[in-house]
Write an enzyme that holds these catalytic residues in place. Structure first.
Site: not given
Length: 153
Positions: A43-45
């Site tokens: 998700g952060c990527t």
């Protein structure tokens, strides 16, 4: 709890190149300050790459994008290089700034939360978006708010 209209709390953190980033020194331009759980997670990527892919749009709207997590400067350097991120990531060791911004923990308190703040050129919070699962929506929402803040012309 921080509210829309509040002055964004000032802080200083280290960037990926070891320089100090001080919020109050950024006055005069809008900021998209996004807190995220961890470098190189799915998700952060996706969120970071979405900000990267639309970075020029944010620049055109007069805004800088800044990511913050508790990861180390070294982790941020690797994440930035791997994904060619054009904006700074700040290392918030111990979560001091996360606490200052009252970013809640997620998933039963196990993970740092994902919250984006749009801060105007005067240092006022103009928008807060909190969602763990809608990572790329943070980008679209921030851009929409910045577009609405543009002077009519």
């Amino acid at each position: 709890m921080l509210q829309i209209g509040d002055t964004a709390p000032d802080f200083t953190l280290k960037t990926t190149d070891g320089a100090d980033f001080t919020l109050s020194a950024q006055r005069g331009r809008a900021l998209v300050l996004y807190f995220y759980p961890k470098d190189d997670t799915p998700g952060c990527t996706a969120q970071a790459c979405s900000f990267r892919d639309q970075y020029q749009d944010f620049q055109d709207l007069g805004a800088e994008v800044v990511g913050i997590s508790s990861d180390s400067e070294t982790s941020h350097q690797k994440f930035t290089q791997k994904h060619r991120l054009p904006f700074p990531l700040l290392a918030d060791a111990g979560g001091r700034v996360r606490k200052l911004y009252e970013v809640p923990r997620a998933l039963l308190g196990l993970l740092p939360g994902r919250v984006t703040f749009v801060i105007d050129a005067t240092g006022r919070i103009r928008y807060i978006f909190n969602s763990m699962s809608r990572a790329t929506d943070h980008v679209a929402e921030a851009k929409r708010v910045l577009q609405e803040l543009q002077p009519a012309g």
